[in-house]
Structure formats: C-alpha cells, structure tokens
Design a protein around this motif. Sequence first.
Motif, PDB file in Angstrom:
ATOM      1  N   TYR A   1       0.823  -1.201   0.000  1.00 12.24           N
ATOM      2  CA  TYR A   1       0.000   0.000   0.000  1.00 12.24           C
ATOM      3  C   TYR A   1       0.864   1.260   0.000  1.00 12.24           C
ATOM      4  CZ  TYR A   1      -3.677  -3.293   1.302  1.00 12.24           C
ATOM      5  OH  TYR A   1      -4.546  -4.356   1.328  1.00 12.24           O
ATOM      6  N   ALA A   2       1.985   1.210   0.717  1.00 22.07           N
ATOM      7  CA  ALA A   2       2.889   2.364   0.729  1.00 22.07           C
ATOM      8  C   ALA A   2       3.496   2.596  -0.647  1.00 22.07           C
ATOM      9  CB  ALA A   2       3.986   2.153   1.772  1.00 22.07           C
ATOM     10  N   GLU A   3       3.844   1.520  -1.348  1.00 22.35           N
ATOM     11  CA  GLU A   3       4.390   1.662  -2.710  1.00 22.35           C
ATOM     12  C   GLU A   3       3.342   2.253  -3.650  1.00 22.35           C
ATOM     13  OE1 GLU A   3       5.793  -2.126  -3.884  1.00 22.35           O
ATOM     14  OE2 GLU A   3       7.476  -2.158  -2.467  1.00 22.35           O
ATOM     15  N   LEU A   4       2.091   1.785  -3.540  1.00 16.61           N
ATOM     16  CA  LEU A   4       1.037   2.337  -4.388  1.00 16.61           C
ATOM     17  C   LEU A   4       0.782   3.807  -4.047  1.00 16.61           C
ATOM     18  CD1 LEU A   4      -1.501  -0.632  -4.441  1.00 16.61           C
ATOM     19  CD2 LEU A   4      -0.107   0.202  -6.341  1.00 16.61           C
ATOM     20  N   SER A   5       0.895   4.157  -2.767  1.00 21.04           N
ATOM     21  CA  SER A   5       0.730   5.555  -2.370  1.00 21.04           C
ATOM     22  C   SER A   5       1.826   6.424  -2.992  1.00 21.04           C
ATOM     23  CB  SER A   5       0.763   5.664  -0.847  1.00 21.04           C
ATOM     24  OG  SER A   5       0.769   7.014  -0.435  1.00 21.04           O
ATOM     25  N   GLU A   6       3.063   5.923  -2.986  1.00 24.18           N
ATOM     26  CA  GLU A   6       4.161   6.655  -3.631  1.00 24.18           C
ATOM     27  C   GLU A   6       3.933   6.770  -5.133  1.00 24.18           C
ATOM     28  OE1 GLU A   6       7.752   4.669  -2.650  1.00 24.18           O
ATOM     29  OE2 GLU A   6       7.850   5.455  -0.597  1.00 24.18           O
ATOM     30  N   ALA A   7       3.387   5.705  -5.727  1.00 27.06           N
ATOM     31  CA  ALA A   7       3.106   5.760  -7.162  1.00 27.06           C
ATOM     32  C   ALA A   7       2.052   6.819  -7.470  1.00 27.06           C
ATOM     33  CB  ALA A   7       2.647   4.387  -7.661  1.00 27.06           C
ATOM     34  N   MET A   8       1.022   6.938  -6.620  1.00 25.88           N
ATOM     35  CA  MET A   8       0.006   7.973  -6.827  1.00 25.88           C
ATOM     36  C   MET A   8       0.619   9.371  -6.697  1.00 25.88           C
ATOM     37  SD  MET A   8      -2.786   6.349  -7.503  1.00 25.88           S
ATOM     38  CE  MET A   8      -1.635   5.281  -8.396  1.00 25.88           C
ATOM     39  N   GLU A   9       1.505   9.526  -5.754  1.00 27.98           N
ATOM     40  CA  GLU A   9       2.163  10.821  -5.558  1.00 27.98           C
ATOM     41  C   GLU A   9       3.033  11.175  -6.762  1.00 27.98           C
ATOM     42  OE1 GLU A   9       5.125  12.902  -2.250  1.00 27.98           O
ATOM     43  OE2 GLU A   9       4.226  10.945  -1.866  1.00 27.98           O
ATOM     44  N   CYS A  10       3.778  10.183  -7.248  1.00 24.46           N
ATOM     45  CA  CYS A  10       4.645  10.420  -8.406  1.00 24.46           C
ATOM     46  C   CYS A  10       3.826  10.677  -9.667  1.00 24.46           C
ATOM     47  CB  CYS A  10       5.582   9.230  -8.613  1.00 24.46           C
ATOM     48  SG  CYS A  10       6.832   9.050  -7.321  1.00 24.46           S
ATOM     49  N   LEU A  11       2.691   9.963  -9.821  1.00 22.41           N
ATOM     50  CA  LEU A  11       1.844  10.177 -10.986  1.00 22.41           C
ATOM     51  C   LEU A  11       1.296  11.604 -10.997  1.00 22.41           C
ATOM     52  CD1 LEU A  11       0.486   8.866 -13.455  1.00 22.41           C
ATOM     53  CD2 LEU A  11      -1.406   8.206 -11.959  1.00 22.41           C
ATOM     54  N   GLN A  12       0.857  12.061  -9.841  1.00 18.66           N
ATOM     55  CA  GLN A  12       0.379  13.445  -9.743  1.00 18.66           C
ATOM     56  C   GLN A  12       1.497  14.427 -10.055  1.00 18.66           C
ATOM     57  OE1 GLN A  12      -2.958  14.241  -8.689  1.00 18.66           O
ATOM     58  NE2 GLN A  12      -2.446  16.284  -9.446  1.00 18.66           N
ATOM     59  N   HIS A  13       2.688  14.129  -9.572  1.00 17.96           N
ATOM     60  CA  HIS A  13       3.845  15.000  -9.808  1.00 17.96           C
ATOM     61  C   HIS A  13       4.206  15.050 -11.287  1.00 17.96           C
ATOM     62  CE1 HIS A  13       8.085  16.083 -10.106  1.00 17.96           C
ATOM     63  NE2 HIS A  13       8.360  14.846 -10.471  1.00 17.96           N
ATOM     64  N   ILE A  14       4.201  13.898 -11.955  1.00 18.46           N
ATOM     65  CA  ILE A  14       4.564  13.854 -13.375  1.00 18.46           C
ATOM     66  C   ILE A  14       3.551  14.616 -14.215  1.00 18.46           C
ATOM     67  CG2 ILE A  14       4.829  12.313 -15.361  1.00 18.46           C
ATOM     68  CD1 ILE A  14       5.957  10.222 -13.424  1.00 18.46           C
ATOM     69  N   CYS A  15       2.260  14.392 -13.923  1.00 14.50           N
ATOM     70  CA  CYS A  15       1.214  14.997 -14.743  1.00 14.50           C
ATOM     71  C   CYS A  15       0.996  16.482 -14.430  1.00 14.50           C
ATOM     72  CB  CYS A  15      -0.101  14.241 -14.561  1.00 14.50           C
ATOM     73  SG  CYS A  15      -0.030  12.519 -15.111  1.00 14.50           S
ATOM     74  N   THR A  16       1.463  16.942 -13.283  1.00 14.68           N
ATOM     75  CA  THR A  16       1.277  18.355 -12.913  1.00 14.68           C
ATOM     76  C   THR A  16       2.508  19.190 -13.202  1.00 14.68           C
ATOM     77  OG1 THR A  16      -0.252  17.692 -11.160  1.00 14.68           O
ATOM     78  CG2 THR A  16       0.661  19.913 -11.038  1.00 14.68           C
ATOM     79  N   ASP A  17       3.656  18.737 -12.721  1.00 12.28           N
ATOM     80  CA  ASP A  17       4.895  19.520 -12.850  1.00 12.28           C
ATOM     81  C   ASP A  17       5.820  18.985 -13.932  1.00 12.28           C
ATOM     82  OD1 ASP A  17       4.031  21.031 -10.637  1.00 12.28           O
ATOM     83  OD2 ASP A  17       4.895  19.562  -9.253  1.00 12.28           O
ATOM     84  N   GLY A  18       5.658  17.715 -14.269  1.00 11.80           N
ATOM     85  CA  GLY A  18       6.583  17.111 -15.205  1.00 11.80           C
ATOM     86  C   GLY A  18       7.807  16.580 -14.495  1.00 11.80           C
ATOM     87  N   CYS A  19       8.432  15.585 -15.123  1.00 13.23           N
ATOM     88  CA  CYS A  19       9.635  14.994 -14.547  1.00 13.23           C
ATOM     89  C   CYS A  19      10.728  14.993 -15.605  1.00 13.23           C
ATOM     90  CB  CYS A  19       9.326  13.590 -14.029  1.00 13.23           C
ATOM     91  SG  CYS A  19      10.515  13.004 -12.798  1.00 13.23           S
ATOM     92  N   THR A  20      11.696  14.134 -15.466  1.00 12.22           N
ATOM     93  CA  THR A  20      12.869  14.201 -16.333  1.00 12.22           C
ATOM     94  C   THR A  20      12.557  13.891 -17.790  1.00 12.22           C
ATOM     95  OG1 THR A  20      13.327  11.911 -15.694  1.00 12.22           O
ATOM     96  CG2 THR A  20      14.442  13.643 -14.454  1.00 12.22           C
ATOM     97  N   ASP A  21      11.693  12.913 -18.055  1.00 11.24           N
ATOM     98  CA  ASP A  21      11.427  12.487 -19.430  1.00 11.24           C
ATOM     99  C   ASP A  21       9.999  12.764 -19.885  1.00 11.24           C
ATOM    100  OD1 ASP A  21      14.036  11.444 -19.602  1.00 11.24           O
ATOM    101  OD2 ASP A  21      13.390   9.585 -18.633  1.00 11.24           O
ATOM    102  N   VAL A  22       9.049  12.915 -18.957  1.00 13.82           N
ATOM    103  CA  VAL A  22       7.649  13.128 -19.314  1.00 13.82           C
ATOM    104  C   VAL A  22       7.158  14.371 -18.584  1.00 13.82           C
ATOM    105  CG1 VAL A  22       5.322  12.153 -19.242  1.00 13.82           C
ATOM    106  CG2 VAL A  22       7.283  10.646 -19.603  1.00 13.82           C
ATOM    107  N   ARG A  23       6.416  15.205 -19.315  1.00 14.10           N
ATOM    108  CA  ARG A  23       5.875  16.425 -18.708  1.00 14.10           C
ATOM    109  C   ARG A  23       4.622  16.832 -19.469  1.00 14.10           C
ATOM    110  NH1 ARG A  23      10.295  17.570 -21.714  1.00 14.10           N
ATOM    111  NH2 ARG A  23      10.087  19.124 -23.387  1.00 14.10           N
ATOM    112  N   PRO A  24       3.748  17.630 -18.863  1.00 16.79           N
ATOM    113  CA  PRO A  24       2.561  18.113 -19.569  1.00 16.79           C
ATOM    114  C   PRO A  24       2.955  18.992 -20.750  1.00 16.79           C
ATOM    115  CG  PRO A  24       2.353  18.439 -17.197  1.00 16.79           C
ATOM    116  CD  PRO A  24       3.769  18.065 -17.455  1.00 16.79           C
ATOM    117  N   SER A  25       2.099  19.001 -21.761  1.00 16.37           N
ATOM    118  CA  SER A  25       2.389  19.830 -22.935  1.00 16.37           C
ATOM    119  C   SER A  25       2.419  21.300 -22.536  1.00 16.37           C
ATOM    120  CB  SER A  25       1.331  19.610 -24.021  1.00 16.37           C
ATOM    121  OG  SER A  25       0.044  19.916 -23.512  1.00 16.37           O
TER     122      SER A  25
END
Length: 342
Positions: A197-221
């Motif tokens: 459950y903790a890993e899935l919680s981290e995945a949700m946090e990272c997914l929100q981060h990628i889709c909102t702020d963008g990360c190293t390889d993927v970011r919002p248009s």
Amino acid sequence: MSYSTNAPAGFWEWPDVQILTAGERRIPAHSKVLASASPVLESMLDQPRKRGGEERVISILGVPCGAVDAFVRLLYSSRCVPLAAEMGEHGVHLLVLSHVYQVGWLKRACEMALASGLAAESVVDLLVLARRCDAPWLHLRCMRVITEDFAAVESTEAWRFLQDNDPVLELDILQSLQDAHLRQKRRRRKREEQGLYAELSEAMECLQHICTDGCTDVRPSGREAPPRDRTHCPNPSTCRGLQQLIRHLPACNRKQQLGCTGCKRLWQLLRLHASICLHPDPCSVPLCSQFKRKMEQMNVKEEEEDVKWRLLAKKVASARVMCYLARRNAVPVSLAEAELID
C-alpha cells in the motif's frame, strides 16, 4: 541469621515465634514482622494457642533449610531487592514460598530473576513451576524461549519426561507454538500488505507530480523540461518506472488485444488515482474525470463487484496519510482525503 538494619516494627522485641524447617532446625522470628509481611502467616499466627503461654511454632517443610532461612531474611529486609546469590541458589524455592505465603513483591522479584537465566535445559521445568505457582510473567518468558528454540528444547530430558507424564501440558505447548507461528505469519503478511500500500501511495504521488509539474522524461504539454538532477522527484525510482510506462503506452502495438501487461498496469494506476483523487475537475492526471463519471454511474451490481477495488483505494489512502505523518516533508494531505480512512 542477620537482618536488615532498617528493621520493621516489633523487631527489637524478643522473638516470640519459632519457624521449624527440615532437619528439625528452628529459626526464631517476630510475629509482628511475619504478620506484616504475609497475610497467610498472619492468619496462622491469629489462631488460638492450644495451651496458654506456649511458644508458637510455624512449620515450613518440604524445602531446604537454607531456602527457608533466606525467605525469612527477605521478609525482614523491608522489600529490598534479593541478592543475586540468594536467587541463584534458592530462586525456585523462594518462588514457591512467596506464592504459598502470598508475598507479592518477592514473587515478582523471583519471576524476574528466574526469567533472566532461562535456558533450553531448564525452561520446561520452570514452565511447569510457573503454571503451578500462578506466575504469568515467568510463564510468558518460558513460552517465548520455547518458541524461539524449540529444536533445542525438544532434545532435552525434561521435554521427554513431560511427553511421558503430562501429555495435556505437551498439547498446550504445541498449540501455543502453532498459535505463535500463525501470529507471526499474520504479522509478516500485514507488513507485506502495508509495504504494498505504501508503494502504491508513492506511485500515486509520483503520478500526480509527473502529470502536474513534469519529470525528467515526461511532462505536460507546454511545460518546460524540469532539471534532470531528480532532486525534485518525490521518489526518483518510482518516477522513472512510471515514465517508462507512460512513454510505452502510445507505442504499444497490442492495443487491439487490450494491451500488454505494462499497459494494464498503467491503466489500473490511473483508475486507482481517480478512486482517491479529491482535486476539483479538471484534474491534471489523464482520464481522471472519465473514471470518476464512470464510478458515479455504476449500478448496484457493478458496485457490488467493485467492493474489493474500493477497499484497495481506502487502504492506499490510509497508507498515504501514514507516510505523510511519518515523513512530514511529503505532499500535504487534505482533511477530506484523511477522512477516507475512517
């Protein structure tokens, strides 16, 4: 026999009681001291004498004279901690005497002293003694030693004697071992579930981060590429795996067959995000609004089939709150999101 200088009331009076031990040895004592230390001795001393003026005699037989002498000396010690030498030589007999004569402080001290020296060779005998003397703390420590090293205990003479003479106790011990094994398995499974459950919680946090702020390889248009040092990532390794799944999705050539394992995993993560998402529309995570509308339009049958999924979402939301409370530097959790765990 020497007594504590911090003598109780009645000590300086002439001894008016004789304690008879094995071997016809007599130990002089004071009735006031004995009565104040033990309710059982007090009851014995309150009994009327057979002939007036006859000296009172209390028989304490069945244990060595040295153990009775140490017991009486400890009654005079005003609840001082027993010496290690006394406990090492007479610990078992002192436990029995303190139980029979209801000297609670001495009984607890004997339990602690005996528990500190537990070994595979003696633990079975001490377990039997703890059951007969109603010593739950010592009984618990004995069972812990048996559970931790049952192979060594099983090879002792005391265990073989127990098997031959007390099969009921043997069955109780084996049942306790089985219960302890099951509890250990449940705790291990619980830890594994909490880790998932903790890993899935981290995945949700990272997914929100990628889709909102963008990360190293993927970011919002329309977003500029963030720095590649990964220091701004909630969890760099999780972010890297999610970005690989996101980049794989449009290039997957198995969409007609409902996608590959990676596509299904990303689809489930998007659905899980929508199940715990409390951000107002439009949410930056793709398909969040569509999943929410679909959940609102479910009929009764679909809701019954969706119980396990809702339970998973509740567990992940709970894990996110617990991770936030533990770290204090994670993404803040709203009050409404915390209510999901109630």
